[in-house]
Design a protein around this motif. Structure first.
Motif, PDB file in Angstrom:
ATOM      1  N   ILE A 157       0.851  -1.207   0.000  1.00 33.55           N
ATOM      2  CA  ILE A 157       0.000   0.000   0.000  1.00 33.55           C
ATOM      3  C   ILE A 157       0.884   1.254   0.000  1.00 33.55           C
ATOM      4  N   GLY A 158       1.822   1.310   0.923  1.00 29.64           N
ATOM      5  CA  GLY A 158       2.686   2.484   1.052  1.00 29.64           C
ATOM      6  C   GLY A 158       3.686   2.612  -0.097  1.00 29.64           C
ATOM      7  N   ARG A 159       4.180   1.473  -0.562  1.00 32.85           N
ATOM      8  CA  ARG A 159       5.141   1.529  -1.688  1.00 32.85           C
ATOM      9  C   ARG A 159       4.473   2.121  -2.923  1.00 32.85           C
ATOM     10  N   GLU A 160       3.259   1.649  -3.207  1.00 32.72           N
ATOM     11  CA  GLU A 160       2.529   2.205  -4.357  1.00 32.72           C
ATOM     12  C   GLU A 160       2.212   3.682  -4.139  1.00 32.72           C
ATOM     13  N   ALA A 161       1.739   4.012  -2.936  1.00 30.96           N
ATOM     14  CA  ALA A 161       1.326   5.393  -2.660  1.00 30.96           C
ATOM     15  C   ALA A 161       2.493   6.356  -2.843  1.00 30.96           C
ATOM     16  N   LYS A 162       3.668   5.915  -2.408  1.00 32.73           N
ATOM     17  CA  LYS A 162       4.864   6.760  -2.522  1.00 32.73           C
ATOM     18  C   LYS A 162       5.189   7.040  -3.987  1.00 32.73           C
ATOM     19  N   GLU A 163       5.196   5.973  -4.771  1.00 32.01           N
ATOM     20  CA  GLU A 163       5.482   6.122  -6.200  1.00 32.01           C
ATOM     21  C   GLU A 163       4.427   7.008  -6.865  1.00 32.01           C
ATOM     22  N   GLN A 164       3.164   6.792  -6.483  1.00 29.64           N
ATOM     23  CA  GLN A 164       2.062   7.520  -7.121  1.00 29.64           C
ATOM     24  C   GLN A 164       2.070   9.012  -6.773  1.00 29.64           C
ATOM     25  N   TYR A 191       8.778   5.247   6.716  1.00 28.26           N
ATOM     26  CA  TYR A 191       9.364   5.310   8.051  1.00 28.26           C
ATOM     27  C   TYR A 191      10.602   6.217   8.105  1.00 28.26           C
ATOM     28  N   ASP A 192      11.472   6.083   7.120  1.00 30.49           N
ATOM     29  CA  ASP A 192      12.709   6.871   7.128  1.00 30.49           C
ATOM     30  C   ASP A 192      12.535   8.290   6.590  1.00 30.49           C
ATOM     31  N   ASP A 193      11.383   8.576   6.021  1.00 26.46           N
ATOM     32  CA  ASP A 193      11.100   9.934   5.524  1.00 26.46           C
ATOM     33  C   ASP A 193      10.507  10.742   6.670  1.00 26.46           C
ATOM     34  N   THR A 194      11.381  11.246   7.523  1.00 20.65           N
ATOM     35  CA  THR A 194      10.899  11.778   8.802  1.00 20.65           C
ATOM     36  C   THR A 194      10.094  13.069   8.674  1.00 20.65           C
ATOM     37  N   ASP A 195      10.090  13.688   7.474  1.00 27.10           N
ATOM     38  CA  ASP A 195       9.226  14.859   7.284  1.00 27.10           C
ATOM     39  C   ASP A 195       7.774  14.473   7.037  1.00 27.10           C
ATOM     40  N   VAL A 196       7.545  13.190   6.796  1.00 33.91           N
ATOM     41  CA  VAL A 196       6.173  12.721   6.567  1.00 33.91           C
ATOM     42  C   VAL A 196       5.547  12.370   7.922  1.00 33.91           C
ATOM     43  N   ASN A 197       4.478  13.094   8.280  1.00 32.99           N
ATOM     44  CA  ASN A 197       3.789  12.831   9.552  1.00 32.99           C
ATOM     45  C   ASN A 197       2.829  11.662   9.399  1.00 32.99           C
ATOM     46  N   LEU A 237      -0.082  18.255   1.489  1.00 33.82           N
ATOM     47  CA  LEU A 237      -0.643  17.021   0.916  1.00 33.82           C
ATOM     48  C   LEU A 237      -0.957  15.999   2.008  1.00 33.82           C
ATOM     49  N   ILE A 238      -2.189  15.468   1.951  1.00 38.78           N
ATOM     50  CA  ILE A 238      -2.593  14.414   2.884  1.00 38.78           C
ATOM     51  C   ILE A 238      -2.953  13.167   2.081  1.00 38.78           C
ATOM     52  N   ILE A 239      -2.409  12.018   2.478  1.00 40.98           N
ATOM     53  CA  ILE A 239      -2.884  10.756   1.894  1.00 40.98           C
ATOM     54  C   ILE A 239      -3.683  10.007   2.955  1.00 40.98           C
ATOM     55  N   LEU A 271       6.992  14.160  -1.613  1.00 41.03           N
ATOM     56  CA  LEU A 271       6.348  13.274  -0.642  1.00 41.03           C
ATOM     57  C   LEU A 271       5.194  14.009   0.042  1.00 41.03           C
ATOM     58  N   PRO A 272       4.250  13.259   0.599  1.00 40.05           N
ATOM     59  CA  PRO A 272       3.127  13.900   1.291  1.00 40.05           C
ATOM     60  C   PRO A 272       3.573  14.484   2.629  1.00 40.05           C
TER      61      PRO A 272
END
Ligand SMILES: *Cc1c(COP(=O)(O)O)cnc(C)c1O
Length: 400
Positions: free
Chosen positions: A209-216, A246-252, A371-373, A224-225
């Motif tokens: 789910i997250g891998r696709e969302a990131k690419e999309q 997880y490692d993209d610490t700017d993503v809440n 951006l919110i996902i 990134l969101p």
């Protein structure tokens, strides 16, 4: 990343089970450790993800909803469009493939609301596995249609008739079965819970789910969101969305628990908000428990969220602050259920409506280019009968 070799996420997770089960879990862990990086297994999984489940699921910009609120842009990760209507199938297809590699012919599972039972029965039909679903007798009555679905799919549904005749007794019955039949049998767990290696395994199968969302999101927004929002029952759809970021610490990362009729009413399932660390169903995590460490009765308008525990990785995220956890009441979730239906033409599952409700609150106060996902974990077809009944009861109320 955050998990050690014994399946601990900080102090949470691990394995608190009788000796016989240790052996069984070691066998599962062995095969899982090999398969998770095995290119042949992964390409087989990819095949079923695409051609059977219908992945990748779209990342849809909810433009009308966004405009109506007038704040941050809201994207919906459309897990509701998966075969069988939710994210649960990602996990059951993955685990049934793994069970096959283990040489098992028989799959058992327990189910409360029936959604995991249906996803399990579906995967077992596809791979020709014998499928036995344990369900509290009380739940078989409340979820008559799901019982029929499972039977249509070839599963045997075993009503459990002792105790309160609900999920807890069904779990006990499934564990007894496993202890008796572990040579032939695989136990399919439905969320990112349970003893090691289940939380890690479910993470592996749901993080598509997250891998696709990131690419999309990178493709449409080129960045990134700012926020990820997902509802929390056991925590599998949330961990699936969160993990690859997880490692993209700017993503809440924000998990949304059910506040039911209100946090001060005792009728909720807000485990991370109000619980404390304890042990349930073979692992350590936050838990809604009484003074003796027994799980407390829980409640939510959405049957998929009323679990007194939560996946250990979320407990770890809470303590370390990597994710935050908020609550949404039944009433707020219902409002979001109606709003998404008439504004976007998408009827969400009541579980997912909790995430949508929080996203609406959040978006209001954010700048327009944030951006919110939101993970739309499932579709609401299964819930329309319940919502109609609720509305009719309200209309019949003498004070309305
Ligand atoms: C089961 C279910 C959930 C809750 O389970 P998690 O493991 O927390 O994801 C959420 N949404 C839907 C649609 C479900 O069926």
């Amino acid at each position: 990343m955050s998990r050690d070799v014994k399946g601990y996420y900080g102090p949470y997770g691990g394995r608190y089970v009788p000796d016989v089960l240790n052996q069984v879990l070691d066998e599962v862990k062995d095969v899982y450790s090999k398969l998770k990086d095995d290119t042949e297994f992964l390409s087989q999984l990819d095949y079923y993800n695409r051609h059977y489940i219908g992945r990748p699921s779209p990342l849809y910009f909810a433009e009308k909803l966004t405009n109506e609120i007038g704040g941050a842009k809201i994207y919906l990760k459309r897990e509701d469009l998966n075969h069988t209507g939710s994210h649960k199938i990602n996990n059951t297809i993955g685990q049934v493939l793994l069970a096959q590699k283990l040489g098992k012919k028989r799959v058992i599972a327990e189910t409360g609301a029936g959604q995991h039972g249906v996803a399990t029965a579906t995967a077992c039909a596809l791979f020709g596995m014998d499928c036995i679903i344990y369900m509290g007798e009380e739940d078989t009555k409340r979820q008559e249609l799901n019982v029929f679905r499972m039977k249509l799919l070839g599963a045997e549904v075993v009503p459990v008739t002792h105790g309160n005749r609900t999920l807890k007794e069904a779990v006990d019955a499934a564990i007894e079965d496993l202890i008796e039949n572990y040579d032939s049998t695989y136990y399919m767990l439905g969320s990112a819970v349970g003893p090691d290696p289940y939380p890690a395994m479910v993470n592996t199968f749901q993080s598509i789910i997250g891998r696709e969302a990131k690419e999309q999101i990178l493709e449409v927004e080129n960045r990134l969101p700012d926020y990820l929002v997902a509802c929390i029952g056991g925590g599998s759809n949330a961990i699936g969305l969160f993990s690859p970021f997880y490692d993209d610490t700017d993503v809440n990362m924000i998990g949304v628990e059910p506040a039911g009729k209100g946090l001060d009413t005792g009728m909720h399932a807000a485990t991370l908000a109000l619980g404390s660390p304890g042990i349930l169903h073979g692992f350590k995590s936050y838990l809604l428990q009484d003074d003796n460490g027994n799980p407390m009765p829980v409640y939510s308008i959405s049957a998929g969220l009323d679990y007194p525990g939560v996946g250990p990785e979320h407990s770890f995220f809470k303590d370390t602050g990597r994710a935050s956890y908020v609550t949404i009441t039944d009433e707020e979730a219902l409002d979001a259920f109606f709003a998404l239906s008439h504004i976007e033409g998408i009827i969400p599952a009541l579980e997912s409506a909790h995430a949508v409700a929080h996203a609406i609150k959040l978006a209001k106060d954010l700048p327009k280019d944030d951006l919110i996902i939101v993970n739309l974990s499932g579709r609401g077809d299964k819930d329309v009968r319940q919502v109609l009944d609720l509305m009719q009861n309200m209309n019949n109320h003498p004070n309305s």
